[in-house]
Write a protein that holds these residues in place. Structure first.
Motif, PDB file in Angstrom:
ATOM      1  N   LYS A 227       0.814  -1.217   0.000  1.00  0.00           N
ATOM      2  CA  LYS A 227       0.000   0.000   0.000  1.00  0.00           C
ATOM      3  C   LYS A 227       0.849   1.269   0.000  1.00  0.00           C
ATOM      4  O   LYS A 227       0.457   2.281  -0.576  1.00  0.00           O
ATOM      5  N   GLU A 228       2.004   1.235   0.689  1.00  0.00           N
ATOM      6  CA  GLU A 228       2.795   2.448   0.890  1.00  0.00           C
ATOM      7  C   GLU A 228       4.121   2.464   0.126  1.00  0.00           C
ATOM      8  O   GLU A 228       4.736   3.515  -0.010  1.00  0.00           O
ATOM      9  N   GLY A 229       4.587   1.307  -0.332  1.00  0.00           N
ATOM     10  CA  GLY A 229       5.875   1.257  -1.027  1.00  0.00           C
ATOM     11  C   GLY A 229       7.054   1.609  -0.146  1.00  0.00           C
ATOM     12  O   GLY A 229       8.076   2.111  -0.625  1.00  0.00           O
ATOM     13  N   ALA A 230       6.941   1.320   1.149  1.00  0.00           N
ATOM     14  CA  ALA A 230       7.950   1.766   2.111  1.00  0.00           C
ATOM     15  C   ALA A 230       9.248   0.972   2.048  1.00  0.00           C
ATOM     16  O   ALA A 230      10.267   1.419   2.592  1.00  0.00           O
ATOM     17  N   TYR A 231       9.230  -0.182   1.402  1.00  0.00           N
ATOM     18  CA  TYR A 231      10.427  -1.031   1.389  1.00  0.00           C
ATOM     19  C   TYR A 231      10.883  -1.361  -0.030  1.00  0.00           C
ATOM     20  O   TYR A 231      11.469  -2.417  -0.275  1.00  0.00           O
ATOM     21  N   ASP A 232      10.663  -0.446  -0.939  1.00  0.00           N
ATOM     22  CA  ASP A 232      11.173  -0.631  -2.303  1.00  0.00           C
ATOM     23  C   ASP A 232      12.678  -0.866  -2.305  1.00  0.00           C
ATOM     24  O   ASP A 232      13.204  -1.564  -3.183  1.00  0.00           O
ATOM     25  N   HIS A 233      13.368  -0.294  -1.340  1.00  0.00           N
ATOM     26  CA  HIS A 233      14.833  -0.389  -1.310  1.00  0.00           C
ATOM     27  C   HIS A 233      15.328  -1.796  -0.981  1.00  0.00           C
ATOM     28  O   HIS A 233      16.506  -2.094  -1.160  1.00  0.00           O
ATOM     29  N   LEU A 234      14.442  -2.670  -0.515  1.00  0.00           N
ATOM     30  CA  LEU A 234      14.824  -4.058  -0.250  1.00  0.00           C
ATOM     31  C   LEU A 234      14.342  -5.011  -1.343  1.00  0.00           C
ATOM     32  O   LEU A 234      14.834  -6.130  -1.448  1.00  0.00           O
ATOM     33  N   MET A 235      13.404  -4.581  -2.147  1.00  0.00           N
ATOM     34  CA  MET A 235      12.820  -5.453  -3.162  1.00  0.00           C
ATOM     35  C   MET A 235      13.657  -5.472  -4.431  1.00  0.00           C
ATOM     36  O   MET A 235      14.294  -4.483  -4.786  1.00  0.00           O
ATOM     37  N   ASN A 236      13.636  -6.621  -5.124  1.00  0.00           N
ATOM     38  CA  ASN A 236      14.276  -6.711  -6.433  1.00  0.00           C
ATOM     39  C   ASN A 236      13.198  -6.726  -7.522  1.00  0.00           C
ATOM     40  O   ASN A 236      11.996  -6.646  -7.225  1.00  0.00           O
ATOM     41  N   GLU A 237      13.619  -6.835  -8.764  1.00  0.00           N
ATOM     42  CA  GLU A 237      12.661  -6.764  -9.871  1.00  0.00           C
ATOM     43  C   GLU A 237      11.665  -7.921  -9.836  1.00  0.00           C
ATOM     44  O   GLU A 237      10.493  -7.761 -10.186  1.00  0.00           O
ATOM     45  N   HIS A 238      12.134  -9.082  -9.425  1.00  0.00           N
ATOM     46  CA  HIS A 238      11.228 -10.231  -9.336  1.00  0.00           C
ATOM     47  C   HIS A 238      10.123  -9.964  -8.314  1.00  0.00           C
ATOM     48  O   HIS A 238       8.949 -10.260  -8.569  1.00  0.00           O
ATOM     49  N   ASP A 239      10.493  -9.393  -7.173  1.00  0.00           N
ATOM     50  CA  ASP A 239       9.490  -9.036  -6.166  1.00  0.00           C
ATOM     51  C   ASP A 239       8.466  -8.060  -6.737  1.00  0.00           C
ATOM     52  O   ASP A 239       7.255  -8.234  -6.558  1.00  0.00           O
ATOM     53  N   HIS A 240       8.950  -7.027  -7.408  1.00  0.00           N
ATOM     54  CA  HIS A 240       8.032  -6.024  -7.950  1.00  0.00           C
ATOM     55  C   HIS A 240       7.063  -6.650  -8.947  1.00  0.00           C
ATOM     56  O   HIS A 240       5.869  -6.316  -8.967  1.00  0.00           O
ATOM     57  N   SER A 241       7.566  -7.562  -9.755  1.00  0.00           N
ATOM     58  CA  SER A 241       6.705  -8.234 -10.722  1.00  0.00           C
ATOM     59  C   SER A 241       5.624  -9.060 -10.028  1.00  0.00           C
ATOM     60  O   SER A 241       4.440  -8.970 -10.367  1.00  0.00           O
ATOM     61  N   LEU A 242       6.015  -9.835  -9.030  1.00  0.00           N
ATOM     62  CA  LEU A 242       5.061 -10.703  -8.338  1.00  0.00           C
ATOM     63  C   LEU A 242       4.133  -9.919  -7.419  1.00  0.00           C
ATOM     64  O   LEU A 242       3.019 -10.368  -7.125  1.00  0.00           O
ATOM     65  N   PHE A 243       4.557  -8.741  -6.975  1.00  0.00           N
ATOM     66  CA  PHE A 243       3.691  -7.936  -6.109  1.00  0.00           C
ATOM     67  C   PHE A 243       2.471  -7.403  -6.852  1.00  0.00           C
ATOM     68  O   PHE A 243       1.498  -6.981  -6.218  1.00  0.00           O
ATOM     69  N   GLU A 244       2.498  -7.436  -8.175  1.00  0.00           N
ATOM     70  CA  GLU A 244       1.287  -7.083  -8.911  1.00  0.00           C
ATOM     71  C   GLU A 244       0.155  -8.047  -8.570  1.00  0.00           C
ATOM     72  O   GLU A 244      -1.015  -7.661  -8.533  1.00  0.00           O
ATOM     73  N   TRP A 245       0.502  -9.307  -8.313  1.00  0.00           N
ATOM     74  CA  TRP A 245      -0.511 -10.279  -7.897  1.00  0.00           C
ATOM     75  C   TRP A 245      -0.984  -9.998  -6.474  1.00  0.00           C
ATOM     76  O   TRP A 245      -2.173 -10.157  -6.160  1.00  0.00           O
ATOM     77  N   VAL A 246      -0.070  -9.600  -5.606  1.00  0.00           N
ATOM     78  CA  VAL A 246      -0.455  -9.255  -4.232  1.00  0.00           C
ATOM     79  C   VAL A 246      -1.435  -8.086  -4.251  1.00  0.00           C
ATOM     80  O   VAL A 246      -2.458  -8.101  -3.555  1.00  0.00           O
ATOM     81  N   LYS A 247      -1.135  -7.087  -5.064  1.00  0.00           N
ATOM     82  CA  LYS A 247      -2.016  -5.920  -5.161  1.00  0.00           C
ATOM     83  C   LYS A 247      -3.359  -6.291  -5.783  1.00  0.00           C
ATOM     84  O   LYS A 247      -4.396  -5.725  -5.424  1.00  0.00           O
ATOM     85  N   ARG A 248      -3.343  -7.229  -6.704  1.00  0.00           N
ATOM     86  CA  ARG A 248      -4.591  -7.674  -7.315  1.00  0.00           C
ATOM     87  C   ARG A 248      -5.450  -8.427  -6.308  1.00  0.00           C
ATOM     88  O   ARG A 248      -6.678  -8.333  -6.308  1.00  0.00           O
ATOM     89  N   PHE A 249      -4.790  -9.164  -5.436  1.00  0.00           N
ATOM     90  CA  PHE A 249      -5.508  -9.942  -4.435  1.00  0.00           C
ATOM     91  C   PHE A 249      -6.064  -9.076  -3.308  1.00  0.00           C
ATOM     92  O   PHE A 249      -7.165  -9.321  -2.792  1.00  0.00           O
ATOM     93  N   ASN A 250      -5.328  -8.059  -2.905  1.00  0.00           N
ATOM     94  CA  ASN A 250      -5.646  -7.324  -1.683  1.00  0.00           C
ATOM     95  C   ASN A 250      -7.065  -6.771  -1.606  1.00  0.00           C
ATOM     96  O   ASN A 250      -7.709  -6.882  -0.553  1.00  0.00           O
ATOM     97  N   PRO A 251      -7.613  -6.165  -2.674  1.00  0.00           N
ATOM     98  CA  PRO A 251      -8.985  -5.660  -2.544  1.00  0.00           C
ATOM     99  C   PRO A 251     -10.006  -6.747  -2.220  1.00  0.00           C
ATOM    100  O   PRO A 251     -10.995  -6.477  -1.531  1.00  0.00           O
ATOM    101  N   TYR A 252      -9.778  -7.954  -2.704  1.00  0.00           N
ATOM    102  CA  TYR A 252     -10.694  -9.044  -2.366  1.00  0.00           C
ATOM    103  C   TYR A 252     -10.613  -9.383  -0.882  1.00  0.00           C
ATOM    104  O   TYR A 252     -11.625  -9.662  -0.237  1.00  0.00           O
ATOM    105  N   ASP A 253      -9.417  -9.365  -0.352  1.00  0.00           N
ATOM    106  CA  ASP A 253      -9.219  -9.652   1.066  1.00  0.00           C
ATOM    107  C   ASP A 253      -9.832  -8.555   1.919  1.00  0.00           C
ATOM    108  O   ASP A 253     -10.491  -8.813   2.926  1.00  0.00           O
ATOM    109  N   LEU A 254      -9.646  -7.316   1.498  1.00  0.00           N
ATOM    110  CA  LEU A 254      -9.986  -6.179   2.339  1.00  0.00           C
ATOM    111  C   LEU A 254     -11.422  -5.720   2.189  1.00  0.00           C
ATOM    112  O   LEU A 254     -12.103  -5.457   3.175  1.00  0.00           O
TER     113      LEU A 254
END
Length: 285
Positions: A227-254
């Motif tokens: 939600k906040e992007g507070a830890y971009d400095h620890l993530m790599n490109e693979h994480d950013h790619s897969l986090f699109e799925w996390v973001k897609r999932f989150n509204p259903y959860d919330l």
């Protein structure tokens, strides 16, 4: 002309608006009202996060991983684990007093209604199953709630950041800088997150589900990042790619949470058949 980022944000806003419109019980409750920790539905939320932020430090996380990730506690069928969750009310969640099985079904049924792949539907149904940690005697502050990295500086984007001042890692020079013990963009797989149901369930299911599903499970409570992007400095490109799925999932959860319960008996056969496609008859916890 709008750039791709603006278009994506517009689409996410429309998508979340559409989700809320399908749940009229919450028609007067806007997005800003969900996860309202300043005016929570229960008084336990603030105390929950005080304890969570006090005790969730680097050493605690390593201890719990050693204790639980060998998966030697118990073997259960999926539905045995699901039925246990009926006894749990999540102290960290200000949005609903429904039992956990009903929340799982609300999430997965919203995903199913939108025509997503079957593994996505199953992930919605499974995503909080790691809360069976409570069955093994863990306090809720070590099971549920927002997750966050340990071993580095606590972000101000984490809910109730003021409570971290009492965490021993807050004063430890190894852990209280931006990167702490980590390298820039090292990737989340090298980062220790606070212990809870997300990380535990990742270990329980990592041999059975597609990688996007595992990211949804492992990081769906990592609000400071998705939600906040507070830890971009620890993530790599693979994480950013897969986090699109996390973001897609989150509204259903919330935003699929509603006080109207689903019909568990009616839906159970569908989910038993779906689980049989991906999971063994008994699961090691």
């Amino acid at each position: 002309m709008k750039n791709l980022k603006d278009t994506t944000l517009d689409m996410e806003d429309l998508w979340e608006d559409d989700l809320r419109s399908r749940y009229p019980e919450n028609k007067d409750k806007g997005e800003e009202d969900f996860r309202d920790y300043n005016d929570p539905a229960r008084d336990t939320v603030r105390e929950f996060y005080r304890l969570n932020h006090l005790y969730q430090n680097y050493d605690f996380v390593l201890q719990k991983k050693e204790q639980y990730t060998k998966l030697e506690k118990r073997k259960m069928s999926l539905w045995e684990a699901v039925e246990f969750l009926n006894t749990l009310v999540d102290d960290s969640d200000p949005d609903t007093d429904l039992d956990q099985t009903q929340h799982l079904l609300q999430t997965s049924e919203a995903i199913r209604a939108d025509g997503h792949p079957d593994w996505f539907i199953l992930t919605g149904f499974l995503h909080d199953l790691g809360k069976v940690l409570c069955l093994f005697g863990e306090p809720q502050w070590a099971v549920v709630g927002d997750t966050f990295p340990v071993g580095c500086q606590f972000s101000q984007s984490i809910v109730y950041p003021e409570f971290f001042k009492e965490n021993s890692d807050f004063r430890d020079p190894r852990f209280n800088t931006k990167y702490g013990i980590y390298e820039p963009n090292c990737g989340l797989d090298k980062v220790q997150l606070s212990w809870g149901h997300d990380e535990y369930l990742y270990y329980v299911l990592k041999e059975y589900l597609p990688e996007p599903a595992l990211y949804m499970i492992r990081y769906h409570s990592f609000y400071a990042q998705h939600k906040e992007g507070a830890y971009d400095h620890l993530m790599n490109e693979h994480d950013h790619s897969l986090f699109e799925w996390v973001k897609r999932f989150n509204p259903y959860d919330l935003y699929s949470k509603s006080p109207v319960p689903p019909n568990v008996a009616e839906l159970r056969p569908f989910y038993e058949d779906l689980a049989a496609k991906y999971l063994p008859d008994t699961i090691a916890f």
